[in-house]
Design a protein around this motif. Structure first.
Motif, short mmCIF file in Angstrom:
data_model
loop_
_atom_site.label_atom_id
_atom_site.label_comp_id
_atom_site.label_asym_id
_atom_site.label_seq_id
_atom_site.Cartn_x
_atom_site.Cartn_y
_atom_site.Cartn_z
N PRO A 47 0.83 -1.22 0.00
CA PRO A 47 0.00 0.00 0.00
C PRO A 47 0.86 1.26 0.00
O PRO A 47 1.79 1.39 0.81
N ARG A 48 0.57 2.15 -0.94
CA ARG A 48 1.36 3.37 -1.09
C ARG A 48 0.43 4.51 -1.52
O ARG A 48 -0.42 4.33 -2.37
N GLU A 49 0.64 5.65 -0.87
CA GLU A 49 -0.19 6.83 -1.17
C GLU A 49 0.30 7.54 -2.41
O GLU A 49 1.51 7.77 -2.56
N PHE A 50 -0.61 7.88 -3.30
CA PHE A 50 -0.27 8.70 -4.46
C PHE A 50 -1.11 9.98 -4.42
O PHE A 50 -2.32 9.93 -4.19
N ALA A 51 -0.46 11.11 -4.61
CA ALA A 51 -1.16 12.40 -4.63
C ALA A 51 -1.93 12.53 -5.94
O ALA A 51 -1.57 11.91 -6.94
N PRO A 52 -3.00 13.32 -5.93
CA PRO A 52 -3.74 13.55 -7.17
C PRO A 52 -2.80 14.13 -8.23
O PRO A 52 -1.90 14.92 -7.90
N THR A 53 -2.99 13.71 -9.47
CA THR A 53 -2.12 14.21 -10.54
C THR A 53 -2.84 14.19 -11.87
O THR A 53 -3.77 13.39 -12.08
N GLU A 54 -2.43 15.06 -12.77
CA GLU A 54 -2.94 15.05 -14.15
C GLU A 54 -2.09 14.13 -15.01
O GLU A 54 -2.48 13.75 -16.10
N SER A 111 -5.50 4.13 -13.23
CA SER A 111 -6.67 4.57 -13.99
C SER A 111 -6.74 6.09 -13.94
O SER A 111 -6.21 6.72 -13.02
N GLU A 112 -7.43 6.67 -14.93
CA GLU A 112 -7.56 8.14 -14.96
C GLU A 112 -8.25 8.64 -13.70
O GLU A 112 -7.86 9.65 -13.12
N ARG A 113 -9.29 7.91 -13.27
CA ARG A 113 -10.03 8.35 -12.09
C ARG A 113 -9.16 8.31 -10.84
O ARG A 113 -9.13 9.26 -10.06
N PHE A 114 -8.39 7.22 -10.67
CA PHE A 114 -7.53 7.10 -9.50
C PHE A 114 -6.46 8.19 -9.51
O PHE A 114 -6.17 8.81 -8.48
N ALA A 115 -5.88 8.45 -10.71
CA ALA A 115 -4.85 9.49 -10.80
C ALA A 115 -5.43 10.85 -10.38
O ALA A 115 -4.79 11.60 -9.65
N THR A 117 -8.05 11.53 -8.42
CA THR A 117 -8.42 11.66 -7.02
C THR A 117 -7.24 11.37 -6.08
O THR A 117 -7.20 11.86 -4.97
N GLY A 118 -6.29 10.59 -6.56
CA GLY A 118 -5.21 10.14 -5.69
C GLY A 118 -5.73 9.12 -4.70
O GLY A 118 -6.93 8.83 -4.68
N GLY A 119 -4.84 8.55 -3.89
CA GLY A 119 -5.27 7.56 -2.91
C GLY A 119 -4.22 6.47 -2.73
O GLY A 119 -3.07 6.63 -3.13
#
Ligand code: MN
Length: 290
Positions: A47-54, A111-115, A117-119
């Motif tokens: 599990p790793r956190e990713f910040a929202p990104t374009e 996925s575009e949605r995950f990118a 929103t981040g998570g």
């Protein structure tokens, strides 16, 4: 007869695959391929956190030939697209079982949605070898939705087991594989004990995704450690110390010569050279521009 505990391999340092997947390789075809045949490689992105990104995070177009890749999403979403026209998004609990076979070019991204929103992202990718007779099989993509994967409540409130491939306690998983493979995902409660009946003669291993697993009263395996059992015997009893999550894999060995070179795994060096030439000349297909 129980299987014998063969080895507990330590967790390895993590590395980036592209810029989207920070994984630890539990093993690769360079070390345990003979012992763990038909399995070639097992990566866990804890599990790793990713910040929202374009930006698109992941791995751009690359080929595969001669085996299958199995991707399990535990948290977050992964999008795949390949030159055979296959593709899709997998989210928590979903699995994609891709047969590279004769050759495929694909990309793997958040996925575009995950990118957007981040998570938290957590995933596993397992490479499964194909026997010589099936290495040039047509590429295929099996999307195994979480709802299609049987969930079995383990006796004694030990936890839950999901049957991705093969069978457990009479319930069959949805994946179609070329050789017999059991792939189970377990979630164990604190103190939960389970008896895993693998097939006699198969290569069997457990990867601890989270927590600690007691193996035989003396030894235990922690997060990131890979437990390898003997091919002889079938039964393995394990017990969770604290809550634990485990991936269990067991398969019929493919005892054929193996030559791996990056994304290609064949039987001979000549076939590797052919794979490189076929990829470079576009014979594995190309990915349509987005
Ligand atoms: Mn790939």
């Amino acid at each position: 007869m129980p299987k014998t505990l063969h080895a507990i391999h330590p967790a390895r340092p993590a590395h980036w695959v592209g810029d989207g997947f920070f994984v630890r390789s539990a093993f690769t075809y360079d070390d345990l391929a003979a012992e763990l045949s038909p399995f070639l490689l097992l990566d866990h992105g804890a599990p790793r956190e990713f910040a929202p990104t374009e930006r698109r995070l992941g791995v751009g177009p690359h080929p595969h030939r001669g085996f299958e890749t199995v991707t399990i999403a535990f948290q977050g979403e992964i999008e795949h697209r390949d030159s055979s026209g296959g593709g899709g998004v997998i989210g928590p609990g979903d699995v994609q079982w891709m047969t590279a076979g004769n050759g495929i070019v694909h990309e793997e991204f958040h996925s575009e949605r995950f990118a957007r929103t981040g998570g938290t992202l957590e995933m596993v990718q397992l490479w499964v070898n194909l026997p010589r007779r099936s290495k040039r099989a047509p590429a295929r993509y099996q999307a195994l939705a979480a709802q299609a994967i049987p969930r079995i409540a383990l006796p004694g409130g030990a936890g839950e087991l999901r049957v991705i491939s093969g069978s457990f306690d009479g319930q069959r998983g949805p994946a179609e594989s070329f050789t017999p493979i059991d792939l189970w995902s377990l979630t164990l409660n604190d103190g939960g004990a389970v008896s895993l009946a693998f097939t006699e003669g198969h290569s069997s291993a457990l990867l601890v995704l989270e927590g600690t697993l007691e193996l035989d009263g003396e030894r235990s395996a922690r997060e990131g450690e890979l437990v390898v059992f003997s091919r002889a015997g079938s039964e393995c009893r394990v017990r969770a110390r604290g809550a634990a999550r485990v991936l269990a894999l067991s398969g019929e060995p493919i005892d054929e010569p193996l030559v791996g070179y990056g994304p290609f795994v064949m039987n001979t060096m000549a076939e590797i050279r052919e794979a490189i030439a076929d990829f470079q000349s576009g014979r594995m297909g190309t990915l349509a521009p987005r």
